[in-house]
Design a protein around this motif. Structure first.
Motif, PDB file in Angstrom:
ATOM      1  N   GLU A  58       0.812  -1.221   0.000  1.00  0.00           N
ATOM      2  CA  GLU A  58       0.000   0.000   0.000  1.00  0.00           C
ATOM      3  C   GLU A  58       0.844   1.268   0.000  1.00  0.00           C
ATOM      4  O   GLU A  58       0.348   2.336  -0.284  1.00  0.00           O
ATOM      5  N   MET A  59       2.113   1.139   0.328  1.00  0.00           N
ATOM      6  CA  MET A  59       2.957   2.330   0.393  1.00  0.00           C
ATOM      7  C   MET A  59       3.767   2.549  -0.884  1.00  0.00           C
ATOM      8  O   MET A  59       3.990   3.692  -1.284  1.00  0.00           O
ATOM      9  N   ALA A  60       4.275   1.459  -1.464  1.00  0.00           N
ATOM     10  CA  ALA A  60       5.240   1.622  -2.541  1.00  0.00           C
ATOM     11  C   ALA A  60       5.385   0.342  -3.358  1.00  0.00           C
ATOM     12  O   ALA A  60       4.813  -0.696  -3.013  1.00  0.00           O
ATOM     13  N   SER A  61       6.173   0.465  -4.429  1.00  0.00           N
ATOM     14  CA  SER A  61       6.580  -0.699  -5.217  1.00  0.00           C
ATOM     15  C   SER A  61       8.093  -0.811  -5.195  1.00  0.00           C
ATOM     16  O   SER A  61       8.790   0.215  -5.126  1.00  0.00           O
ATOM     17  N   LEU A  75       7.413   5.446  -5.390  1.00  0.00           N
ATOM     18  CA  LEU A  75       6.232   6.009  -4.734  1.00  0.00           C
ATOM     19  C   LEU A  75       5.350   6.528  -5.865  1.00  0.00           C
ATOM     20  O   LEU A  75       5.691   7.529  -6.498  1.00  0.00           O
ATOM     21  N   PRO A  76       4.246   5.882  -6.145  1.00  0.00           N
ATOM     22  CA  PRO A  76       3.519   6.166  -7.393  1.00  0.00           C
ATOM     23  C   PRO A  76       2.948   7.576  -7.515  1.00  0.00           C
ATOM     24  O   PRO A  76       2.937   8.135  -8.607  1.00  0.00           O
ATOM     25  N   HIS A  77       2.481   8.132  -6.435  1.00  0.00           N
ATOM     26  CA  HIS A  77       1.918   9.492  -6.465  1.00  0.00           C
ATOM     27  C   HIS A  77       2.428  10.232  -5.233  1.00  0.00           C
ATOM     28  O   HIS A  77       1.780  10.219  -4.189  1.00  0.00           O
ATOM     29  N   ALA A  78       3.580  10.825  -5.354  1.00  0.00           N
ATOM     30  CA  ALA A  78       4.219  11.434  -4.192  1.00  0.00           C
ATOM     31  C   ALA A  78       3.388  12.586  -3.629  1.00  0.00           C
ATOM     32  O   ALA A  78       2.828  13.400  -4.375  1.00  0.00           O
ATOM     33  N   THR A  79       3.328  12.629  -2.306  1.00  0.00           N
ATOM     34  CA  THR A  79       2.676  13.748  -1.626  1.00  0.00           C
ATOM     35  C   THR A  79       3.710  14.472  -0.763  1.00  0.00           C
ATOM     36  O   THR A  79       4.816  13.966  -0.555  1.00  0.00           O
ATOM     37  N   LEU A  80       3.332  15.613  -0.266  1.00  0.00           N
ATOM     38  CA  LEU A  80       4.260  16.384   0.575  1.00  0.00           C
ATOM     39  C   LEU A  80       4.674  15.575   1.802  1.00  0.00           C
ATOM     40  O   LEU A  80       5.790  15.737   2.318  1.00  0.00           O
ATOM     41  N   ARG A  81       3.804  14.703   2.275  1.00  0.00           N
ATOM     42  CA  ARG A  81       4.120  13.894   3.451  1.00  0.00           C
ATOM     43  C   ARG A  81       5.159  12.816   3.161  1.00  0.00           C
ATOM     44  O   ARG A  81       5.660  12.169   4.077  1.00  0.00           O
TER      45      ARG A  81
END
Lengths: 113, 115
Positions: A58-61, A75-81
């Motif tokens: 759920e976090m990464a590949s 990280l498929p859709h990086a966010t600021l967090r």
């Protein structure tokens, strides 16, 4: 445990995929690749691990090359967090009970708005 | 909730004083570890323990001591012999079973400043 080489820093635009590379050319056959991340002033957090097959959670590949000498955390859709230091580690999960884990300096990922 | 707690988050001490950092886990993990992190650096292993009443030196044990009287607890004492004690200290725990994962769970850390 084999050593790893990571770029010291990377930038990624928010919403885009972040691809973090790691070289581990001296990895042995029974060593797994683990990724952790450390958000500023917190303890590292486990992300994902793998032996030779690509892995996704759920976090990464995690993509491991066929010769196992390098890998990429995605990280498929990086966010600021997701702004953090990412550590790539190779180790035998249960080498006689003691799991020496060597954390290098990792890659500092900066996600940009 | 299960996890690892470290206290306090910030600690200030005068030079020459011993100080003990607390680490408690309720994850029923056999192994526990202490790391030190300096600014811009990775983690360096100080001590580790696989079982109660047993512990081993890591890469930078000089000036530190530990005890493991209970499975849940692994306190670290920074003694006056440690020449540069100001750092961020992280405690971790893990299983040591035959399963492949055995990842380390980290506490929130204690930032020690020696004045």
């Amino acid at each position: 445990d084999a050593k790893t080489t990571q770029p010291p820093s990377m930038d990624c635009a928010e919403g885009r995929a972040a691809n973090l590379p790691c070289n581990h050319s001296t990895i042995s056959g029974n060593e797994y690749v683990y990724w952790y991340r450390q958000i500023h002033s917190q303890g590292p957090q486990y992300i994902i691990h793998g032996l030779k097959n690509n892995e996704t959670n759920e976090m990464a590949s995690l993509i491991i090359t066929e010769d196992r000498k390098s890998s990429t955390l995605i990280l498929p859709h990086a966010t600021l967090r997701d702004t953090a230091v990412y550590y790539c580690i190779v180790r035998v999960p249960n080498s006689g009970g003691y799991q020496k884990v060597t954390f290098g300096t990792g890659t500092k990922l900066q996600v940009i708005p | 909730d299960g996890g690892i707690t470290q206290s306090p988050k910030y600690l200030f001490r005068k030079e020459g004083q011993n100080v003990t950092l607390s680490c408690e886990q309720n994850l029923n993990h056999d192994a526990m570890y202490w790391y030190r992190q300096d600014p811009g650096q990775g983690l360096r292993l100080i001590y580790y323990s696989q079982i109660v009443n047993d512990f081993q030196k890591g890469d930078i044990a000089e000036g530190y001591s530990v005890s493991r009287e209970k499975k849940e607890s692994f306190p670290l004492t920074v003694t006056s012999a440690q020449k540069n004690p100001t750092a961020f200290y992280l405690c971790a725990s893990s299983t040591i079973s035959g399963r492949a994962r055995n990842e380390q769970f980290f506490g929130p850390g204690t930032r020690l400043t020696v004045l």
